[in-house]
Design an enzyme around this catalytic site. Structure first.
Site, mmCIF file in Angstrom:
data_model
loop_
_atom_site.group_PDB
_atom_site.id
_atom_site.type_symbol
_atom_site.label_atom_id
_atom_site.label_comp_id
_atom_site.label_asym_id
_atom_site.label_seq_id
_atom_site.Cartn_x
_atom_site.Cartn_y
_atom_site.Cartn_z
ATOM 1 N N ASP A 114 16.624 57.945 34.582
ATOM 2 C CA ASP A 114 15.974 56.696 34.165
ATOM 3 C C ASP A 114 16.913 55.830 33.318
ATOM 4 O O ASP A 114 16.469 54.990 32.537
ATOM 5 C CB ASP A 114 14.670 56.989 33.413
ATOM 6 C CG ASP A 114 14.900 57.865 32.190
ATOM 7 O OD1 ASP A 114 16.035 58.365 32.010
ATOM 8 O OD2 ASP A 114 13.947 58.031 31.415
ATOM 9 N N HIS A 124 43.741 49.924 42.561
ATOM 10 C CA HIS A 124 42.507 49.910 41.774
ATOM 11 C C HIS A 124 42.325 51.205 40.990
ATOM 12 O O HIS A 124 41.260 51.818 40.989
ATOM 13 C CB HIS A 124 41.288 49.627 42.662
ATOM 14 C CG HIS A 124 41.237 48.208 43.131
ATOM 15 N ND1 HIS A 124 40.489 47.773 44.201
ATOM 16 C CD2 HIS A 124 41.866 47.100 42.677
ATOM 17 C CE1 HIS A 124 40.663 46.482 44.383
ATOM 18 N NE2 HIS A 124 41.498 46.040 43.472
ATOM 19 N N ASP A 157 45.534 45.769 33.786
ATOM 20 C CA ASP A 157 44.782 44.655 34.372
ATOM 21 C C ASP A 157 43.421 44.665 33.690
ATOM 22 O O ASP A 157 42.583 45.517 33.987
ATOM 23 C CB ASP A 157 44.662 44.873 35.885
ATOM 24 C CG ASP A 157 44.022 43.694 36.608
ATOM 25 O OD1 ASP A 157 43.346 42.876 35.941
ATOM 26 O OD2 ASP A 157 44.178 43.595 37.846
ATOM 27 N N ASP A 188 41.075 37.282 33.649
ATOM 28 C CA ASP A 188 41.613 38.337 34.513
ATOM 29 C C ASP A 188 43.126 38.324 34.339
ATOM 30 O O ASP A 188 43.806 37.503 34.948
ATOM 31 C CB ASP A 188 41.209 38.039 35.966
ATOM 32 C CG ASP A 188 41.685 39.097 36.945
ATOM 33 O OD1 ASP A 188 42.254 40.112 36.512
ATOM 34 O OD2 ASP A 188 41.489 38.891 38.157
ATOM 35 N N HIS A 228 48.850 42.802 48.489
ATOM 36 C CA HIS A 228 47.660 42.005 48.180
ATOM 37 C C HIS A 228 48.029 40.531 48.094
ATOM 38 O O HIS A 228 49.200 40.169 48.116
ATOM 39 C CB HIS A 228 46.980 42.490 46.890
ATOM 40 C CG HIS A 228 47.859 42.473 45.668
ATOM 41 N ND1 HIS A 228 48.150 41.335 44.970
ATOM 42 C CD2 HIS A 228 48.518 43.478 45.019
ATOM 43 C CE1 HIS A 228 48.925 41.628 43.931
ATOM 44 N NE2 HIS A 228 49.174 42.915 43.946
ATOM 45 N N HIS A 287 43.158 34.645 43.488
ATOM 46 C CA HIS A 287 41.761 34.460 43.901
ATOM 47 C C HIS A 287 41.116 33.498 42.908
ATOM 48 O O HIS A 287 41.609 33.312 41.795
ATOM 49 C CB HIS A 287 41.012 35.808 43.931
ATOM 50 C CG HIS A 287 41.126 36.591 42.643
ATOM 51 N ND1 HIS A 287 40.352 36.323 41.541
ATOM 52 C CD2 HIS A 287 41.937 37.623 42.281
ATOM 53 C CE1 HIS A 287 40.676 37.156 40.563
ATOM 54 N NE2 HIS A 287 41.641 37.958 40.982
ATOM 55 N N HIS A 319 36.143 37.698 41.042
ATOM 56 C CA HIS A 319 36.575 37.163 42.340
ATOM 57 C C HIS A 319 35.556 36.088 42.685
ATOM 58 O O HIS A 319 34.533 36.353 43.304
ATOM 59 C CB HIS A 319 36.630 38.265 43.414
ATOM 60 C CG HIS A 319 37.688 39.285 43.131
ATOM 61 N ND1 HIS A 319 37.695 40.539 43.679
ATOM 62 C CD2 HIS A 319 38.798 39.225 42.330
ATOM 63 C CE1 HIS A 319 38.762 41.207 43.222
ATOM 64 N NE2 HIS A 319 39.437 40.437 42.413
ATOM 65 N N GLU A 348 48.997 36.342 40.681
ATOM 66 C CA GLU A 348 49.240 37.745 40.347
ATOM 67 C C GLU A 348 50.090 38.499 41.366
ATOM 68 O O GLU A 348 49.647 39.470 41.976
ATOM 69 C CB GLU A 348 47.901 38.472 40.177
ATOM 70 C CG GLU A 348 46.903 38.248 41.309
ATOM 71 C CD GLU A 348 45.595 39.031 41.079
ATOM 72 O OE1 GLU A 348 45.678 40.237 40.809
ATOM 73 O OE2 GLU A 348 44.521 38.417 41.179
ATOM 74 N N TYR A 399 55.137 47.292 44.187
ATOM 75 C CA TYR A 399 54.717 48.680 43.968
ATOM 76 C C TYR A 399 55.601 49.572 44.830
ATOM 77 O O TYR A 399 55.568 49.471 46.063
ATOM 78 C CB TYR A 399 53.241 48.848 44.338
ATOM 79 C CG TYR A 399 52.380 47.735 43.758
ATOM 80 C CD1 TYR A 399 51.868 47.830 42.465
ATOM 81 C CD2 TYR A 399 52.143 46.567 44.483
ATOM 82 C CE1 TYR A 399 51.123 46.795 41.915
ATOM 83 C CE2 TYR A 399 51.404 45.525 43.944
ATOM 84 C CZ TYR A 399 50.895 45.641 42.667
ATOM 85 O OH TYR A 399 50.165 44.610 42.120
ATOM 86 N N ARG A 419 52.820 44.283 38.086
ATOM 87 C CA ARG A 419 52.070 43.073 38.438
ATOM 88 C C ARG A 419 51.997 42.218 37.182
ATOM 89 O O ARG A 419 51.876 42.754 36.080
ATOM 90 C CB ARG A 419 50.650 43.423 38.930
ATOM 91 C CG ARG A 419 49.810 42.203 39.291
ATOM 92 C CD ARG A 419 48.562 42.521 40.113
ATOM 93 N NE ARG A 419 47.571 43.312 39.409
ATOM 94 C CZ ARG A 419 47.325 44.595 39.622
ATOM 95 N NH1 ARG A 419 48.010 45.263 40.538
ATOM 96 N NH2 ARG A 419 46.418 45.245 38.932
ATOM 97 N N GLU A 421 49.858 38.832 35.964
ATOM 98 C CA GLU A 421 48.732 37.989 36.391
ATOM 99 C C GLU A 421 48.291 37.039 35.287
ATOM 100 O O GLU A 421 48.012 37.466 34.166
ATOM 101 C CB GLU A 421 47.527 38.870 36.769
ATOM 102 C CG GLU A 421 46.282 38.066 37.136
ATOM 103 C CD GLU A 421 45.126 38.948 37.587
ATOM 104 O OE1 GLU A 421 45.049 40.105 37.151
ATOM 105 O OE2 GLU A 421 44.288 38.451 38.365
HETATM 106 MN MN LIG Z 1 42.881 39.362 39.621
#
Ligand SMILES: [Mn+2]
Length: 416
Positions: free
Chosen positions: A33, A228, A245, A256, A328, A332, A339, A362, A366, A383, A385
């Site tokens: 719950d 991710h 990130d 972001d 990638h 965005h 996003h 960004e 890699y 990266r 960004e």
């Molecule tokens: Mn981003």
């Protein structure tokens, strides 16, 4: 007031006789719950400002009605206050309000056979979610299917262009996240764990009544090559980089930001080589952003620089291999959703930038273990960004307070 203006603006973009039906989320179960913290659906929030779960707004040129959870003493004692049906019209500037359970009784009085119905509901436990057991599911489709038009494309066009107040919120969100990234640089040292760094972000955001806009990625060493990665559980090793990130939300608006820096404060030569390529690509991509430019230009610019850089270092041989190291897109849209809504294409062509849009920039590289590549590069994931507002004259980097030059980072991390 702002929400009333938005509803009027939206109606002005729709067919004559438009009736908009838009609903928000239900609470989401985590286990047993226990629910996840509630976050309103962005479209519904944008149009109503109402932050409770289980609500539907219906509006046209003539009428604005809200369906919401009724007052309930027991539930309010346990779970918190509800606005309730009686106070809703005044608070939400609606003509009338009803118990959400009365929706199918009342909706007929709000539409007629000339109505053109535009409909939007979140897919995750919202009013129309097919996976939920909510009594309203399916019913809306079965009753109105023949006359339902999707609202999302129209509201997306509005949300894509941010007004002054939205930009203010986004600037605040970018400032707070940039500051948290700087604090993470100061905190970082070998022997700590990724979750210590994560906890720093939690604390910095919560202390300002903000929260994460998405699960943060705190990826040290080769974990940075998992795009991710959110386990955030490994030990920080001397000589490794850490890719973070993380962004926060202010009044619903997201930042972001990604920064990558050496855990011990000093880049190795190999790390510098890769970092400089990503930074050059990012700078050039940002510089390409201005009204009238193609929204795909930053990706083209960044991809070209990364391709040249990796070929020069003999990490790849042909431009066709780029997607092994950069898999990638370069950006965005950013807004109420991290996003954010807004199609990239208009009539099969990339949309042009317009003042008031906010995009991330960004690029990354890699490099996973691969015997064909010099081992000094293995496990490097970088990266960088930033959040970029398109302005009349070009662009403004909302997240500029987060430093990114090698010298600046090393100097900053060496200070006490
Ligand atoms: Mn981003």
């Amino acid at each position: 007031m702002i929400h009333q203006k938005r509803r009027q603006e939206l109606l002005s973009r729709l067919s004559k006789g438009a009736v908009v039906i838009v609903s928000t989320n239900s609470e989401q179960k985590r286990n047993s719950d226990v629910c996840y913290p509630f976050r309103p659906d962005s479209n519904f929030w944008y149009l109503t400002g109402f932050e409770e779960p289980d609500a539907i707004a219906v509006f046209s040129e003539k009428n604005y009605s809200v369906f919401l959870r009724p007052k309930d003493e027991t539930k309010e004692i346990w779970n918190g206050l509800r606005l309730g049906v009686d106070l809703a019209p005044k608070k939400l500037l609606a003509d009338q309000a009803f118990d959400i359970d009365k929706f199918f009784e009342k909706i007929h009085s709000l539409i007629n056979n000339k109505s053109v119905i535009y409909f939007d509901a979140p897919g995750n436990g919202g009013w129309k979610d097919n996976s939920s057991t909510n009594i309203h599911n399916h019913k809306i489709n079965s009753i109105y299917e023949s006359v339902l038009h999707p609202l999302n494309p129209h509201i997306s066009e509005m949300r894509l262009i941010k007004d002054k107040n939205e930009v203010k919120n986004m600037q605040k969100a970018a400032n707070l996240a940039a500051d948290a990234h700087l604090k993470a640089m100061k905190l970082s040292q070998p022997g700590l764990f990724e979750y210590h760094i994560t906890a720093g972000f939690d604390s910095n955001f919560r202390k300002r009544n903000s929260e994460h806009a998405y699960p943060p990625i705190v990826a040290s060493g080769e974990n940075a090559c998992i795009l991710h990665y959110t386990e955030n559980s490994k030990e920080l090793k001397d000589g490794d980089l850490i890719l973070i990130d993380a962004g926060c939300e202010i009044n619903g608006y997201a930042s972001d930001i990604t920064r990558t820096f050496p855990i011990n404060g000093k880049f190795t030569d190999a790390q510098k080589e890769i970092y400089e390529i990503v930074l050059d690509a990012q700078r050039a991509a940002i510089a390409s952003i201005k009204p009238g430019a193609s929204s795909n230009l930053p990706h083209e610019v960044a991809s070209e620089i990364i391709t040249k850089g990796l070929i020069k270092l003999e990490i790849m041989k042909t431009p066709n291999d780029l997607s092994k190291f950069y898999m990638h897109n370069t950006g965005h849209w950013l807004g109420l959703d991290v996003h954010d809504v807004g199609s990239k294409l208009v009539e099969n062509k990339f949309r042009e930038f317009i003042s008031g849009m906010v995009t991330t920039v960004e690029p990354g590289i890699y490099i996973r273990k691969d015997d064909r590549i010099d081992s000094k590069y293995w496990g490097i994931g970088i990266r960088i960004e930033d959040d970029v507002l398109v302005t009349e004259s070009g662009n403004h980097v909302l997240s500029e307070k987060a430093i990114k030059d090698i010298d600046a980072i090393e100097h900053f991390m060496s200070e006490a």
